[in-house]
Design a protein around this motif. Structure first.
Motif, PDB file in Angstrom:
ATOM      1  N   UNK A 117       0.826  -1.201   0.000  1.00  0.00           N
ATOM      2  CA  UNK A 117       0.000   0.000   0.000  1.00  0.00           C
ATOM      3  C   UNK A 117       0.865   1.258   0.000  1.00  0.00           C
ATOM      4  N   UNK A 118       2.154   1.079   0.308  1.00  0.00           N
ATOM      5  CA  UNK A 118       3.082   2.211   0.290  1.00  0.00           C
ATOM      6  C   UNK A 118       3.761   2.309  -1.072  1.00  0.00           C
ATOM      7  N   UNK A 119       4.151   3.498  -1.434  1.00  0.00           N
ATOM      8  CA  UNK A 119       4.896   3.673  -2.684  1.00  0.00           C
ATOM      9  C   UNK A 119       6.284   3.056  -2.541  1.00  0.00           C
ATOM     10  N   UNK A 120       6.777   2.467  -3.620  1.00  0.00           N
ATOM     11  CA  UNK A 120       8.125   1.905  -3.608  1.00  0.00           C
ATOM     12  C   UNK A 120       9.144   3.034  -3.520  1.00  0.00           C
ATOM     13  N   UNK A 121      10.218   2.806  -2.762  1.00  0.00           N
ATOM     14  CA  UNK A 121      11.245   3.837  -2.692  1.00  0.00           C
ATOM     15  C   UNK A 121      11.989   3.935  -4.029  1.00  0.00           C
ATOM     16  N   UNK A 122      12.786   4.960  -4.153  1.00  0.00           N
ATOM     17  CA  UNK A 122      13.420   5.277  -5.439  1.00  0.00           C
ATOM     18  C   UNK A 122      14.252   4.115  -5.973  1.00  0.00           C
ATOM     19  N   UNK A 123      15.103   3.526  -5.125  1.00  0.00           N
ATOM     20  CA  UNK A 123      16.022   2.492  -5.597  1.00  0.00           C
ATOM     21  C   UNK A 123      15.293   1.210  -5.985  1.00  0.00           C
ATOM     22  N   UNK A 124      14.245   0.859  -5.234  1.00  0.00           N
ATOM     23  CA  UNK A 124      13.474  -0.332  -5.566  1.00  0.00           C
ATOM     24  C   UNK A 124      12.768  -0.151  -6.909  1.00  0.00           C
ATOM     25  N   UNK A 125      12.150   1.011  -7.102  1.00  0.00           N
ATOM     26  CA  UNK A 125      11.464   1.281  -8.371  1.00  0.00           C
ATOM     27  C   UNK A 125      12.455   1.335  -9.527  1.00  0.00           C
ATOM     28  N   UNK A 126      13.609   1.931  -9.288  1.00  0.00           N
ATOM     29  CA  UNK A 126      14.625   2.024 -10.341  1.00  0.00           C
ATOM     30  C   UNK A 126      15.084   0.641 -10.788  1.00  0.00           C
ATOM     31  N   UNK A 127      15.305  -0.266  -9.819  1.00  0.00           N
ATOM     32  CA  UNK A 127      15.737  -1.617 -10.156  1.00  0.00           C
ATOM     33  C   UNK A 127      14.648  -2.346 -10.944  1.00  0.00           C
ATOM     34  N   UNK A 128      13.382  -2.158 -10.586  1.00  0.00           N
ATOM     35  CA  UNK A 128      12.258  -2.795 -11.284  1.00  0.00           C
ATOM     36  C   UNK A 128      12.217  -2.360 -12.747  1.00  0.00           C
ATOM     37  N   UNK A 129      12.317  -1.062 -12.998  1.00  0.00           N
ATOM     38  CA  UNK A 129      12.305  -0.560 -14.382  1.00  0.00           C
ATOM     39  C   UNK A 129      13.540  -1.024 -15.151  1.00  0.00           C
ATOM     40  N   UNK A 174       7.882  -9.570 -15.511  1.00  0.00           N
ATOM     41  CA  UNK A 174       8.383  -8.567 -14.577  1.00  0.00           C
ATOM     42  C   UNK A 174       7.383  -7.439 -14.397  1.00  0.00           C
ATOM     43  N   UNK A 175       6.715  -7.038 -15.472  1.00  0.00           N
ATOM     44  CA  UNK A 175       5.702  -5.987 -15.358  1.00  0.00           C
ATOM     45  C   UNK A 175       4.534  -6.436 -14.489  1.00  0.00           C
ATOM     46  N   UNK A 176       4.244  -7.732 -14.509  1.00  0.00           N
ATOM     47  CA  UNK A 176       3.152  -8.254 -13.687  1.00  0.00           C
ATOM     48  C   UNK A 176       3.552  -8.419 -12.227  1.00  0.00           C
ATOM     49  N   UNK A 177       4.845  -8.244 -11.935  1.00  0.00           N
ATOM     50  CA  UNK A 177       5.327  -8.335 -10.555  1.00  0.00           C
ATOM     51  C   UNK A 177       5.286  -6.957  -9.913  1.00  0.00           C
ATOM     52  N   UNK A 178       4.673  -6.800  -8.755  1.00  0.00           N
ATOM     53  CA  UNK A 178       4.601  -5.472  -8.123  1.00  0.00           C
ATOM     54  C   UNK A 178       5.992  -4.902  -7.868  1.00  0.00           C
ATOM     55  N   UNK A 179       6.093  -3.591  -7.996  1.00  0.00           N
ATOM     56  CA  UNK A 179       7.367  -2.929  -7.702  1.00  0.00           C
ATOM     57  C   UNK A 179       7.768  -3.145  -6.247  1.00  0.00           C
ATOM     58  N   UNK A 180       6.797  -3.002  -5.383  1.00  0.00           N
ATOM     59  CA  UNK A 180       7.062  -3.077  -3.947  1.00  0.00           C
ATOM     60  C   UNK A 180       6.922  -4.518  -3.464  1.00  0.00           C
ATOM     61  N   UNK A 181       7.947  -5.067  -2.817  1.00  0.00           N
ATOM     62  CA  UNK A 181       7.827  -6.428  -2.269  1.00  0.00           C
ATOM     63  C   UNK A 181       6.704  -6.521  -1.246  1.00  0.00           C
TER      64      UNK A 181
END
Length: 501
Positions: free
Chosen positions: A50-62, A80-87
């Motif tokens: 429910x929280x936004x992913x932090x910068x580094x986590x989102x950057x690694x996902x993209x 990978x797109x179907x996997x949520x950014x935030x663990x």
């Protein structure tokens, strides 16, 4: 300050918080029951996603999606797109209180006499590590093969590894020494002589965030986005009040809480529990108090209390699975005091393990026990314009603990043997150099520590007398005397070298 325990007690009308911090004094305010039953209950649930992913986590996902598309692996990119950014992860909090008269149907009715107030608080965290422990620097996969050539693209001077076997006096500076560079900046596999290398290298996860630009240093090249972080906390408090008569009132309270958490296990996918930084912190506190009022002008108050606090850190759940010889050390190290179940610590400059420190391994666990006992007596007396208060207080502070250190050995590696000059005339980096020294088994320093245990105590006593004389409605005189005496800490078995009184 290091916050080492937390308790929140809902007390039916207000909330009291207790935190145990290094060097801090804390107190607890509790509420008594009444002639009516009152209670409360609450529950809170938080989802990590429910929280936004932090910068580094989102950057690694993209970045992972972009790399999959660049390789033409569209199926992986879609997954990978179907996997949520935030663990995933969650936090649960629950609490309840209940207070009122003590009633045993058909046997006893405590209305106007005997009351209780009970509170319970708990929390459970099961999520991934917090952002403060997210970024770490681990050796690249090329480093682990002895190939340090990629570092020359970053800085051909600072990251050139020199051969320790070529050391010789510097012709230009007779008091200093010089070394030749390793050909191609590659360490031959025949030079990997550290017996601990093969064990530790398999405990370190592969980087998942190497820089895309080869000219940048491979720092913070591992993101612990899935590294687990769990915490369990329970706090229970109960208070009893007994109004025997207008002259005698009794009160008692006990409190127990326990905090158990695991974090920082970067080996969670390879050897789960090997390097987690588990800690346990708990408290036990109780107090009994008697207020005696023999007359309207005289009041006596007697109380006894005890507080015990226990804290331990760095107790990995994998403790005991391995011994020093499993990491290549001589078998006689297995017999050293407190070295059983321990691994040596390899401090490699520039590389970070998951929770603090530079290098790989853990210090020996310690468990510290703190205890404070106190007995107090206070008296108040009022007669006309005069009032007098007096009291005495005796306490005993004690602390037991010790141990810890590095009974299986502490080995420090840096650029001392791999830089060009024996001094720092030619600048040298930390990463790559320290890893090359680690592979060759050339520590800059070595030590084995076996710290003893201790049991210290510090008695305290004090008394006071305070008088107030109301001379006129506009003039009051206060006078009194107070004496305190505290003996410096003493070790029960005379193992301290000195003390301060």
């Amino acid at each position: 300050t290091d916050v080492v325990a937390e308790m929140k007690v809902e007390t039916g009308g207000f909330e009291a918080s207790v935190g145990h911090t290094t060097g801090a004094v804390v107190s607890l305010v509790s509420k008594a029951g009444t002639n009516e039953y009152h209670g409360s209950a609450n529950f809170q649930h938080i989802q990590n996603r429910w929280n936004a992913a932090n910068f580094f986590t989102a950057q690694l996902w993209h970045r992972q999606i972009a790399e999959a598309e660049a390789r033409g692996d569209l199926d992986l990119a879609r997954r990978l797109r179907d996997t949520p950014k935030q663990p995933g992860g969650l936090k649960n909090y629950w609490a309840g209180t209940l207070g009122g008269p003590v009633v045993l149907p058909g046997l006893f009715n405590g209305k106007d006499k005997l009351f209780f107030f009970f509170s319970y608080y708990g929390k459970r965290w099961s999520e991934t590590t917090s952002s403060q422990y997210l970024n770490h620097t681990f050796p690249t996969m090329a480093d682990r093969e002895g190939n340090f050539a990629p570092h020359l693209l970053v800085d051909a001077v600072r990251y050139q590894i020199h051969d320790p076997l070529t050391v010789r006096p510097d012709p230009a500076r007779p008091t200093q020494y010089i070394r030749d560079p390793l050909p191609g900046n590659i360490l031959p596999k025949s030079r990997i002589a550290n017996p601990a290398y093969s064990f530790f290298v398999k405990t370190i996860p592969p980087p998942n965030n190497d820089p895309t630009d080869p000219r940048k240093e491979p720092l913070n090249n591992w993101l612990g986005v899935s590294m687990p972080w769990t915490a369990d906390y329970i706090a229970v408090t109960n208070r009893i009040d007994f109004h025997q008569s207008s002259k005698n009132r009794f009160y008692g309270r006990w409190l127990w809480d326990n905090y158990d958490f695991d974090r920082g296990d970067y080996t969670f996918e390879i050897m789960p529990g090997l390097m987690n930084s588990r800690a346990i912190r708990d408290n036990l506190n109780y107090i009994v108090d008697w207020v005696y009022t023999p007359s309207p002008s005289t009041l006596l108050d007697f109380s006894f209390s005890m507080h015990r606090y226990r804290v331990s850190g760095n107790i990995p759940s994998g403790f005991g699975k391995y011994k020093p010889s499993d990491a290549g050390l001589p078998t006689y190290m297995d017999q050293r005091p407190r070295a059983v179940g321990m691994l040596p610590y390899m401090a490699t400059a520039g590389y970070t393990r998951a929770i603090g420190g530079t290098g790989f391994g853990l210090a020996a666990a310690t468990v510290d026990h703190y205890r404070q006992s106190s007995a107090k007596a206070d008296a108040s007396w009022i007669r006309g314009r005069h009032s007098v208060r007096a009291g005495a207080d005796a306490r005993l502070h004690s602390r037991a603990g010790g141990g810890g250190g590095y009974p299986a050995g502490y080995f420090s590696f840096d650029n001392f043997f791999t830089r060009r000059n024996s001094d720092t005339l030619t600048p040298a980096g930390s990463i790559a150099h320290s890893w090359a020294a680690f592979m060759m088994g050339l520590p800059t320093s070595m030590s084995v520590t076996t710290n003893d245990t201790f049991y210290m105590s510090s008695p305290y006593s004090g008394w006071y007398i305070q008088a107030t004389w109301r001379l006129t409605p506009s003039l009051t005189v206060n006078y009194g005397l107070r004496l305190e005496y505290e003996i410096g800490p003493r070790e029960r078995f005379d193992r301290m070298l000195a003390w301060f009184d």
